[in-house]
Design a protein around this motif. Sequence first.
Motif, PDB file in Angstrom:
ATOM      1  N   MET A 128      -7.308  23.567  -1.016  1.00 51.82           N
ATOM      2  CA  MET A 128      -7.313  25.116  -1.094  1.00 51.82           C
ATOM      3  C   MET A 128      -6.906  25.849   0.065  1.00 51.82           C
ATOM      4  O   MET A 128      -7.246  25.165   1.344  1.00 51.82           O
ATOM      5  N   LEU A 129      -5.938  26.667   0.137  1.00 53.22           N
ATOM      6  CA  LEU A 129      -5.429  27.195   1.331  1.00 53.22           C
ATOM      7  C   LEU A 129      -6.179  28.669   1.528  1.00 53.22           C
ATOM      8  O   LEU A 129      -6.578  28.819   2.687  1.00 53.22           O
ATOM      9  N   TYR A 130      -6.406  29.748   0.381  1.00 51.46           N
ATOM     10  CA  TYR A 130      -7.179  30.901   0.529  1.00 51.46           C
ATOM     11  C   TYR A 130      -8.047  30.978  -0.561  1.00 51.46           C
ATOM     12  O   TYR A 130      -7.819  30.316  -1.653  1.00 51.46           O
ATOM     13  N   GLY A 131      -8.985  31.661  -0.300  1.00 46.46           N
ATOM     14  CA  GLY A 131      -9.855  32.311  -1.407  1.00 46.46           C
ATOM     15  C   GLY A 131     -10.924  31.177  -1.743  1.00 46.46           C
ATOM     16  O   GLY A 131     -11.272  30.210  -0.742  1.00 46.46           O
ATOM     17  N   GLU A 141       0.706  27.912  -4.340  1.00 38.84           N
ATOM     18  CA  GLU A 141       1.192  28.876  -3.361  1.00 38.84           C
ATOM     19  C   GLU A 141       2.644  29.190  -3.569  1.00 38.84           C
ATOM     20  O   GLU A 141       3.133  30.335  -3.350  1.00 38.84           O
ATOM     21  N   ASN A 142       3.349  28.207  -4.381  1.00 38.63           N
ATOM     22  CA  ASN A 142       4.682  28.609  -4.870  1.00 38.63           C
ATOM     23  C   ASN A 142       4.696  29.754  -5.944  1.00 38.63           C
ATOM     24  O   ASN A 142       5.704  30.383  -6.412  1.00 38.63           O
ATOM     25  N   PHE A 143       3.577  29.706  -6.767  1.00 38.47           N
ATOM     26  CA  PHE A 143       3.312  30.531  -7.620  1.00 38.47           C
ATOM     27  C   PHE A 143       3.428  32.074  -7.362  1.00 38.47           C
ATOM     28  O   PHE A 143       4.159  32.971  -7.604  1.00 38.47           O
ATOM     29  N   LEU A 144       2.694  32.233  -6.056  1.00 37.30           N
ATOM     30  CA  LEU A 144       2.569  33.529  -5.332  1.00 37.30           C
ATOM     31  C   LEU A 144       3.941  33.949  -5.037  1.00 37.30           C
ATOM     32  O   LEU A 144       4.189  35.358  -5.220  1.00 37.30           O
ATOM     33  N   SER A 145       4.594  33.096  -4.367  1.00 44.77           N
ATOM     34  CA  SER A 145       6.075  33.726  -3.945  1.00 44.77           C
ATOM     35  C   SER A 145       6.971  33.724  -5.005  1.00 44.77           C
ATOM     36  O   SER A 145       7.763  35.140  -4.961  1.00 44.77           O
ATOM     37  N   GLN A 146       7.014  33.354  -6.115  1.00 46.02           N
ATOM     38  CA  GLN A 146       7.912  33.261  -7.065  1.00 46.02           C
ATOM     39  C   GLN A 146       7.655  34.423  -8.135  1.00 46.02           C
ATOM     40  O   GLN A 146       8.285  35.267  -8.622  1.00 46.02           O
ATOM     41  N   MET A 147       6.420  34.906  -8.029  1.00 49.42           N
ATOM     42  CA  MET A 147       5.668  35.809  -8.899  1.00 49.42           C
ATOM     43  C   MET A 147       5.461  37.235  -7.918  1.00 49.42           C
ATOM     44  O   MET A 147       5.166  38.122  -8.588  1.00 49.42           O
ATOM     45  N   LYS A 172      -3.895  40.003 -20.895  1.00 50.17           N
ATOM     46  CA  LYS A 172      -5.452  39.939 -20.370  1.00 50.17           C
ATOM     47  C   LYS A 172      -5.419  39.987 -19.148  1.00 50.17           C
ATOM     48  O   LYS A 172      -4.455  38.890 -18.422  1.00 50.17           O
ATOM     49  N   ARG A 173      -5.994  40.919 -18.391  1.00 54.70           N
ATOM     50  CA  ARG A 173      -5.684  40.930 -16.976  1.00 54.70           C
ATOM     51  C   ARG A 173      -6.846  39.942 -16.106  1.00 54.70           C
ATOM     52  O   ARG A 173      -8.306  39.879 -16.571  1.00 54.70           O
ATOM     53  N   VAL A 174      -6.621  39.241 -15.337  1.00 52.52           N
ATOM     54  CA  VAL A 174      -7.109  38.280 -14.461  1.00 52.52           C
ATOM     55  C   VAL A 174      -6.887  38.484 -13.010  1.00 52.52           C
ATOM     56  O   VAL A 174      -5.765  38.896 -12.721  1.00 52.52           O
ATOM     57  N   LYS A 175      -7.952  38.069 -12.158  1.00 52.47           N
ATOM     58  CA  LYS A 175      -7.804  38.208 -10.754  1.00 52.47           C
ATOM     59  C   LYS A 175      -7.532  36.864 -10.113  1.00 52.47           C
ATOM     60  O   LYS A 175      -7.898  35.882 -10.531  1.00 52.47           O
ATOM     61  N   VAL A 176      -6.524  36.877  -9.300  1.00 54.86           N
ATOM     62  CA  VAL A 176      -6.212  35.780  -8.316  1.00 54.86           C
ATOM     63  C   VAL A 176      -7.360  35.780  -7.326  1.00 54.86           C
ATOM     64  O   VAL A 176      -7.223  36.441  -6.230  1.00 54.86           O
ATOM     65  N   VAL A 177      -8.208  34.490  -7.429  1.00 54.30           N
ATOM     66  CA  VAL A 177      -9.218  34.199  -6.415  1.00 54.30           C
ATOM     67  C   VAL A 177      -9.079  33.197  -5.348  1.00 54.30           C
ATOM     68  O   VAL A 177      -9.621  33.001  -4.343  1.00 54.30           O
ATOM     69  N   GLY A 178      -7.948  32.440  -5.722  1.00 54.78           N
ATOM     70  CA  GLY A 178      -7.994  31.391  -5.027  1.00 54.78           C
ATOM     71  C   GLY A 178      -6.459  30.810  -4.958  1.00 54.78           C
ATOM     72  O   GLY A 178      -5.807  31.153  -5.970  1.00 54.78           O
ATOM     73  N   VAL A 179      -5.878  30.215  -3.897  1.00 52.78           N
ATOM     74  CA  VAL A 179      -4.475  29.721  -3.564  1.00 52.78           C
ATOM     75  C   VAL A 179      -4.615  28.418  -3.146  1.00 52.78           C
ATOM     76  O   VAL A 179      -5.430  27.884  -2.460  1.00 52.78           O
ATOM     77  N   PHE A 180      -3.918  27.236  -4.094  1.00 55.03           N
ATOM     78  CA  PHE A 180      -4.097  25.647  -3.609  1.00 55.03           C
ATOM     79  C   PHE A 180      -2.481  25.287  -3.130  1.00 55.03           C
ATOM     80  O   PHE A 180      -1.513  25.986  -3.658  1.00 55.03           O
ATOM     81  N   SER A 181      -2.409  24.103  -2.669  1.00 51.24           N
ATOM     82  CA  SER A 181      -1.316  23.486  -2.537  1.00 51.24           C
ATOM     83  C   SER A 181      -1.385  21.944  -2.536  1.00 51.24           C
ATOM     84  O   SER A 181      -2.257  21.441  -1.828  1.00 51.24           O
ATOM     85  N   THR A 182      -0.846  21.390  -3.443  1.00 49.08           N
ATOM     86  CA  THR A 182      -1.023  20.029  -3.771  1.00 49.08           C
ATOM     87  C   THR A 182       0.368  19.116  -3.098  1.00 49.08           C
ATOM     88  O   THR A 182       0.158  17.929  -2.981  1.00 49.08           O
ATOM     89  N   ALA A 189       3.775  25.600  -8.459  1.00 45.89           N
ATOM     90  CA  ALA A 189       4.791  26.736  -8.884  1.00 45.89           C
ATOM     91  C   ALA A 189       4.386  27.053 -10.228  1.00 45.89           C
ATOM     92  O   ALA A 189       4.410  28.177 -10.838  1.00 45.89           O
ATOM     93  N   GLN A 190       3.920  26.070 -11.136  1.00 44.19           N
ATOM     94  CA  GLN A 190       3.706  26.274 -12.771  1.00 44.19           C
ATOM     95  C   GLN A 190       2.154  26.162 -13.200  1.00 44.19           C
ATOM     96  O   GLN A 190       2.283  25.613 -14.508  1.00 44.19           O
ATOM     97  N   THR A 191       1.421  26.065 -12.343  1.00 40.62           N
ATOM     98  CA  THR A 191      -0.025  25.957 -12.790  1.00 40.62           C
ATOM     99  C   THR A 191      -0.940  26.842 -12.507  1.00 40.62           C
ATOM    100  O   THR A 191      -1.040  27.731 -11.299  1.00 40.62           O
ATOM    101  N   VAL A 192      -1.774  27.255 -13.449  1.00 41.59           N
ATOM    102  CA  VAL A 192      -2.598  28.307 -13.435  1.00 41.59           C
ATOM    103  C   VAL A 192      -4.076  27.940 -13.836  1.00 41.59           C
ATOM    104  O   VAL A 192      -4.235  26.953 -14.892  1.00 41.59           O
ATOM    105  N   ILE A 193      -5.208  27.848 -13.072  1.00 45.56           N
ATOM    106  CA  ILE A 193      -6.457  27.172 -13.307  1.00 45.56           C
ATOM    107  C   ILE A 193      -7.457  28.218 -13.427  1.00 45.56           C
ATOM    108  O   ILE A 193      -7.649  29.023 -12.529  1.00 45.56           O
TER     109      ILE A 193
END
Length: 393
Positions: A128-131, A141-147, A172-182, A189-193
């Motif tokens: 986990m990086l943030y949140g 983290e790559n998802f954040l940059s590309q989106m 369907k609106r959802v909130k980004v509560v955490g950012v991870f880096s594997t 870049a392609q995973t949402v949990i």
Amino acid sequence: MRAQLFLVKKYIFTSRSTVISVFALLSILAIGIGVAILIIVTGIMNGFQDELKKRLLVLQPHLYITNVFEPTFKNADSVSEYISKQLGIKTYPAFIGKVVVRSGDKIDGVVLRAQSLKALKDELKEHMLYGDFGDGVLVGENFLSQMDAELNSGIDILVFQKTPFGPNLVPKRVKVVGVFSTGLYVYDAQTVIMDIELARKLFGLGDREAPVIFGYISNPYKANEMCKRVYDLGFGCSSWITLNRTLFTALNMERLAMFLSFALILLIAAINVVVSITMLTLEKRWEIGLLKSLGFTSRQITWTFTTVGVLLGIAGLILGSVFGWTISYFVDKYKLVKLPPDVYMLNYVPVKPELTDWIIITILTVFISWIAAYIPSSISAKMKPIDALRQVV
């Protein structure tokens, strides 16, 4: 035997011929380069496999257990408890599939993974990086940059729902509560949990319903064996090994092809051994004639000069091993060779030589050196004593 060893020592350390010494050094250097390259190349392939397996397992369930009779488990919680008790493994109702997400003007397809976030805490806490694990989604983290998304911002997950106009994609609106880096670009870049309860609400599933059950075992590399036990209970099962079989098969084939290709360097280096022993036997032909006249057999003379060639190969092996292992260590430790992660999935070249590979390289090097030295040695040993002595006189 003592006389033969004396001759071997004499020919290696007291040769007065500059030409022979130069060819001997070239032989050692060429074999050393070949050995070093083989160690580094096999280390790179081993490193890629090890790093990929390690990073794949960060967000990879070991078992994907499915209902062979229906698309979902209507009472997934009970089934999960039953499988866990029968097999002694950890199981969790889950959802996994491809969905379309939207953030601002950007749209992309991602893999949505849902299960109990409490079960994921131990697995993801080091990444986990943030949140934190809250009422929302975790993204790489790559998802954040590309989106162009941000922590605590909202993103839309487009879900098929029945409308008066037929099935349609509904955001369907959802909130980004955490950012991870594997460390694995594809995942980041392609995973949402999200939590399984939130997924049930978004996709209209029942309170205890789930399409799949994730299983975790103590030894992930025995996942295929555990799948067989799941079959015996009457459920479908796929392991993470099976799902990634194509990737690892391709890596194994590439590893073999590269090993065979670079092994040719040793064969080329063997030419120097042939030249060195040939030059040595030509210079010492009078000694060969004298030795045979004193009672040395052709076999003893062949053994003597072959041993000289093998020792040259062993010297090259030691030199190459020192350089190969040293270079591999520093390249891997300090991540000296960088890679574009969107192409190679890893952001650097991991180099991890293995002892078993080094043993194979050692046997191959000694064998090639022996063959290269044996051929000119056996030819020279067949020389008749009178012919050898006459050429000098």
